[in-house]
Design a protein around this motif. Structure first.
Motif, mmCIF file in Angstrom:
data_model
loop_
_atom_site.group_PDB
_atom_site.id
_atom_site.type_symbol
_atom_site.label_atom_id
_atom_site.label_comp_id
_atom_site.label_asym_id
_atom_site.label_seq_id
_atom_site.Cartn_x
_atom_site.Cartn_y
_atom_site.Cartn_z
ATOM 1 N N THR A 270 -42.767 -1.592 -10.483
ATOM 2 C CA THR A 270 -42.139 -2.873 -10.160
ATOM 3 C C THR A 270 -43.097 -3.867 -9.492
ATOM 4 O OG1 THR A 270 -41.430 -2.151 -7.944
ATOM 5 C CG2 THR A 270 -39.960 -1.671 -9.803
ATOM 6 N N ILE A 271 -44.373 -3.501 -9.327
ATOM 7 C CA ILE A 271 -45.301 -4.394 -8.621
ATOM 8 C C ILE A 271 -45.451 -5.716 -9.371
ATOM 9 C CG2 ILE A 271 -47.727 -4.727 -8.004
ATOM 10 C CD1 ILE A 271 -47.866 -1.824 -7.215
ATOM 11 N N ASP A 272 -45.189 -6.782 -8.692
ATOM 12 C CA ASP A 272 -45.364 -8.145 -9.213
ATOM 13 C C ASP A 272 -45.670 -9.036 -8.012
ATOM 14 O OD1 ASP A 272 -45.351 -10.627 -10.338
ATOM 15 O OD2 ASP A 272 -43.343 -10.489 -11.221
ATOM 16 N N ARG A 273 -46.936 -9.373 -7.840
ATOM 17 C CA ARG A 273 -47.331 -10.149 -6.668
ATOM 18 C C ARG A 273 -46.915 -11.608 -6.763
ATOM 19 N NH1 ARG A 273 -51.386 -6.307 -7.389
ATOM 20 N NH2 ARG A 273 -51.650 -4.929 -5.576
ATOM 21 N N ARG A 274 -46.350 -12.000 -7.908
ATOM 22 C CA ARG A 274 -45.832 -13.363 -8.024
ATOM 23 C C ARG A 274 -44.411 -13.484 -7.481
ATOM 24 N NH1 ARG A 274 -46.018 -14.178 -14.296
ATOM 25 N NH2 ARG A 274 -44.869 -12.221 -14.030
ATOM 26 N N ARG A 275 -43.756 -12.352 -7.279
ATOM 27 C CA ARG A 275 -42.360 -12.369 -6.849
ATOM 28 C C ARG A 275 -42.238 -13.105 -5.505
ATOM 29 N NH1 ARG A 275 -41.691 -7.379 -6.795
ATOM 30 N NH2 ARG A 275 -40.840 -7.141 -8.886
ATOM 31 N N PRO A 276 -41.287 -14.041 -5.378
ATOM 32 C CA PRO A 276 -41.144 -14.790 -4.112
ATOM 33 C C PRO A 276 -40.854 -13.842 -2.942
ATOM 34 C CG PRO A 276 -39.847 -15.799 -5.876
ATOM 35 C CD PRO A 276 -40.304 -14.483 -6.390
ATOM 36 N N ARG A 277 -41.549 -14.077 -1.833
ATOM 37 C CA ARG A 277 -41.343 -13.253 -0.641
ATOM 38 C C ARG A 277 -40.814 -14.055 0.541
ATOM 39 N NH1 ARG A 277 -45.186 -11.512 1.926
ATOM 40 N NH2 ARG A 277 -46.978 -12.588 1.056
ATOM 41 N N LYS A 278 -40.988 -15.362 0.499
ATOM 42 C CA LYS A 278 -40.521 -16.210 1.589
ATOM 43 C C LYS A 278 -40.169 -17.579 1.038
ATOM 44 C CE LYS A 278 -44.419 -15.478 3.597
ATOM 45 N NZ LYS A 278 -45.581 -15.459 4.540
ATOM 46 N N LEU A 279 -39.411 -18.310 1.807
ATOM 47 C CA LEU A 279 -39.001 -19.654 1.390
ATOM 48 C C LEU A 279 -40.144 -20.633 1.587
ATOM 49 C CD1 LEU A 279 -35.427 -19.834 2.982
ATOM 50 C CD2 LEU A 279 -36.050 -19.101 0.675
ATOM 51 N N ASN A 280 -40.257 -21.580 0.650
ATOM 52 C CA ASN A 280 -41.234 -22.651 0.840
ATOM 53 C C ASN A 280 -40.633 -23.753 1.708
ATOM 54 O OD1 ASN A 280 -39.598 -24.260 -0.847
ATOM 55 N ND2 ASN A 280 -40.727 -23.619 -2.680
ATOM 56 N N VAL A 281 -41.402 -24.796 1.935
ATOM 57 C CA VAL A 281 -40.963 -25.862 2.850
ATOM 58 C C VAL A 281 -39.691 -26.529 2.348
ATOM 59 C CG1 VAL A 281 -41.610 -28.058 3.891
ATOM 60 C CG2 VAL A 281 -43.317 -26.240 3.665
ATOM 61 N N ALA A 282 -39.629 -26.807 1.051
ATOM 62 C CA ALA A 282 -38.449 -27.474 0.499
ATOM 63 C C ALA A 282 -37.205 -26.599 0.619
ATOM 64 C CB ALA A 282 -38.701 -27.840 -0.963
ATOM 65 N N GLN A 283 -37.376 -25.303 0.398
ATOM 66 C CA GLN A 283 -36.234 -24.396 0.498
ATOM 67 C C GLN A 283 -35.784 -24.222 1.947
ATOM 68 O OE1 GLN A 283 -38.243 -21.202 -1.409
ATOM 69 N NE2 GLN A 283 -37.694 -21.852 -3.483
ATOM 70 N N GLN A 284 -36.717 -24.222 2.889
ATOM 71 C CA GLN A 284 -36.343 -24.166 4.302
ATOM 72 C C GLN A 284 -35.590 -25.424 4.712
ATOM 73 O OE1 GLN A 284 -40.129 -23.506 6.167
ATOM 74 N NE2 GLN A 284 -39.963 -21.283 6.051
ATOM 75 N N ALA A 285 -36.034 -26.559 4.177
ATOM 76 C CA ALA A 285 -35.332 -27.813 4.467
ATOM 77 C C ALA A 285 -33.908 -27.782 3.907
ATOM 78 C CB ALA A 285 -36.112 -28.993 3.882
ATOM 79 N N GLU A 286 -33.741 -27.128 2.746
ATOM 80 C CA GLU A 286 -32.401 -26.988 2.169
ATOM 81 C C GLU A 286 -31.488 -26.193 3.091
ATOM 82 O OE1 GLU A 286 -30.308 -24.878 -1.731
ATOM 83 O OE2 GLU A 286 -32.457 -25.336 -1.746
ATOM 84 N N VAL A 287 -32.015 -25.141 3.693
ATOM 85 C CA VAL A 287 -31.230 -24.354 4.645
ATOM 86 C C VAL A 287 -30.876 -25.201 5.859
ATOM 87 C CG1 VAL A 287 -31.295 -22.376 6.209
ATOM 88 C CG2 VAL A 287 -32.197 -22.152 3.891
ATOM 89 N N ASN A 288 -31.840 -25.970 6.355
ATOM 90 C CA ASN A 288 -31.588 -26.811 7.531
ATOM 91 C C ASN A 288 -30.520 -27.864 7.272
ATOM 92 O OD1 ASN A 288 -33.498 -25.453 9.083
ATOM 93 N ND2 ASN A 288 -35.162 -26.805 8.450
ATOM 94 N N ARG A 289 -30.345 -28.230 6.016
ATOM 95 C CA ARG A 289 -29.331 -29.245 5.681
ATOM 96 C C ARG A 289 -27.954 -28.647 5.444
ATOM 97 N NH1 ARG A 289 -33.640 -31.198 2.380
ATOM 98 N NH2 ARG A 289 -32.649 -30.237 0.547
ATOM 99 N N HIS A 290 -27.844 -27.340 5.504
ATOM 100 C CA HIS A 290 -26.542 -26.714 5.281
ATOM 101 C C HIS A 290 -25.582 -27.152 6.392
ATOM 102 C CE1 HIS A 290 -23.441 -23.608 4.911
ATOM 103 N NE2 HIS A 290 -23.903 -23.381 3.689
#
Length: 538
Positions: A270-290
């Motif tokens: 299952t190794i795939d180093r492209r797999r997302p591991r954390k939120l980027n800045v835009a996604q963190q901002a989306e959480v902050n707008r919840h």
């Protein structure tokens, strides 16, 4: 978790710049914990409870008649699970592997490195692996014991770090807690690119599978090693529901494709180093707008401002109902935000797993160039001591016992040196070198190294924004020791937060400058001394 999966984790542990520890001994400890977990199948509590009194190092004659004795390490696991009553302690003998094909997987290297780092051998002149490998068994004797110091018998092998006036140091007596081990293993698996979470029990299940498939280990021995009352426990809780046998070959009378089925059922698949591991800045901002997050944030900030207006700094209100109310509001906000971040990341991972294979297939069918796989590299931010460890661990087996001893001794010495270092600030290496999965090409490290004479060559008068404590810490990289802070204000904050707050105010203290032998009455006198004599701020 099989040996090949463990190899991928260990490779990431030593190569990745994302695996950061406050002290480098934790890197060596984590490697040894994973190796012992895979070899012995013990639970994390039993692994973390290993003391020096539970370990024996012995030289035995080589069964093939070679002059070089064989090293046997024996470990007694006493702190095991007490369900259904106390159990007799299992003792595991771990022999060295002749012409070890992979030092990265060898527990002897890491354990002996920790022993030498702690200067734990009872013989006062036994201070290096070269001396250990030069020992022989006396004529007429069946073994040569290599005893450890009796005063260390209750000292844990795996110990936690502590902050003190000199920075981060390894505790002399406090064991590494399970609450620290598990998150580190999960982080390591995530950085490696594995889809499923990795933890101590993944190694235990891998050990159980290996014992069950081995023709050299009986069912009763497996139950004894895993400390199961009977085979039902293993079958219901440890045996994988993914059928690892080639049932097609059995039914059709074909030769079983064992290697392919092993790869199909392994975690490395299952190794795939492209797999997302954390939120980027835009996604963190989306959480902050919840809406829920925004509401709790406003509530917390409003309460914070009202407390400051009426009572001053919040820290002064500790122990009061007002302070407890604010802390509850803060935790409500923080936990809610984390919950939404986790939910969004899981959604992104699910979408990636569903859509990315389609994207990759479409690129191939359209004749577009394949995306190059991220090659495992000696990272830009790996300091010299880590480069030495990498070059020592990723080597081919040698053909003679003498060269094999030199190869092992170099790996042990490299890890022993690493155990004395704090992480420090990482720096960029001018050149990058790639790592083949079987071998790291040897190169001359180009990173900044701590010169042996650095402490003696430091001037008494420092630069105005250098930290006097960091200058005196030989366990830090040279660049960290010589660092100049942006301003005197930044230096003062660092000086108090990193160093002075961990030292009693009215206790005598030695000047930390390597060339200054003055003892001051207390920390106030030290601050005056540092400013007057060494020309830096404290």
């Amino acid at each position: 978790m099989r040996a090949e999966d463990e190899f991928e984790l260990l490779k990431t542990l030593y190569l990745s710049a994302e695996m950061i520890f406050d002290h480098e001994r934790h890197r060596v400890q984590l490697a040894l914990i994973m190796q012992l977990a895979g070899i012995t199948g013990n639970r994390p509590g039993a692994l973390l409870a290993i003391r020096y009194g539970h370990i024996k190092v012995t030289l035995l004659p080589d069964p093939k008649g070679e002059a070089q004795p064989r090293v046997l390490i024996e470990i007694v696991y006493k702190h095991t699970k007490g369900y259904l009553g106390e159990k007799d302690a299992n003792e595991f003998g771990i022999p060295d592997v002749p012409n070890e094909p992979c030092l990265l997987l060898c527990p002897h290297i890491n354990l002996l490195a920790l022993i030498f780092a702690d200067q734990a051998f009872a013989a006062p002149n036994l201070t290096s692996p070269e001396q250990l490998f030069s020992l022989r068994i006396l004529p007429g004797q069946g073994q040569q014991e290599v005893p450890l110091k009796g005063e260390l018998q209750d000292v844990p092998i795996f110990r936690r770090s502590e902050n003190n006036v000199d920075g981060v140091q390894i505790s002399d007596i406090k064991a590494l807690p399970d609450s620290t081990l598990r998150p580190r293993m999960i982080t390591l698996g995530s950085i490696t690119g594995m889809e499923l979470p990795t933890g101590p029990y993944t190694f235990r299940r891998g050990n159980g599978e290996a014992l069950d498939n081995s023709s050299f280990i009986s069912e009763s021995q497996r139950n004894l090693i895993l400390q199961h009352h009977n085979s039902t426990v293993f079958q219901q809780n440890y045996l994988s529901r993914y059928i690892t046998a080639d049932t097609q070959a059995a039914y059709r009378g074909l030769e079983p494709q064992t290697a392919l089925m092993r790869a199909a059922s392994g975690m490395s698949r299952t190794i795939d180093r492209r797999r997302p591991r954390k939120l980027n800045v835009a996604q963190q901002a989306e959480v902050n707008r919840h809406p829920e997050v925004k509401l709790l944030r406003r509530r917390q900030m409003k309460l914070k401002e009202s407390i400051r207006d009426e009572h001053g700094p919040i820290v002064n209100m500790k122990g009061t109902s007002v302070y407890n109310k604010y802390r509850k509001a803060y935790y409500d906000f923080r936990n809610t935000k984390r919950r939404h971040e986790k939910a969004l990341l899981n959604e992104i991972k699910t979408r990636y797993k569903r859509e990315q294979p389609v994207i990759d297939i479409q690129r191939q069918l359209k004749g577009l160039p394949l995306l190059e796989e991220d090659t495992v590299k000696v990272e830009d931010y790996v300091f010299t001591e880590r480069v030495r460890v990498i070059n020592a661990l990723f080597t081919f087996a040698t053909s003679s016992p003498e060269n094999e001893c030199k190869r092992r001794a170099e790996a042990i010495n490299a890890l022993t040196a690493l155990c004395s270092l704090q992480e420090g600030r990482r720096f960029r290496r001018p050149e990058r070198s790639t790592l083949d999965t079987k071998l790291v090409q040897r190169e001359t490290p180009t990173a900044v190294a701590i010169q042996p004479s650095l402490s003696e060559s430091l001037p008494i008068e420092c630069k105005p924004t250098q930290c006097i404590f960091c200058l005196g810490q030989e366990g830090l990289p040279a660049e960290t020791r010589l660092k100049c802070f942006h301003s005197r204000g930044d230096l003062k904050k660092h000086f108090h937060r990193k160093h002075l707050q961990h030292y009693p105010e009215n206790k005598p203290i030695d000047c930390p400058h390597p060339r200054c032998r003055v003892t001051l009455a207390n920390t106030k006198h030290l601050q005056n001394h540092v400013e007057v004599v060494h020309k830096t701020r404290a």
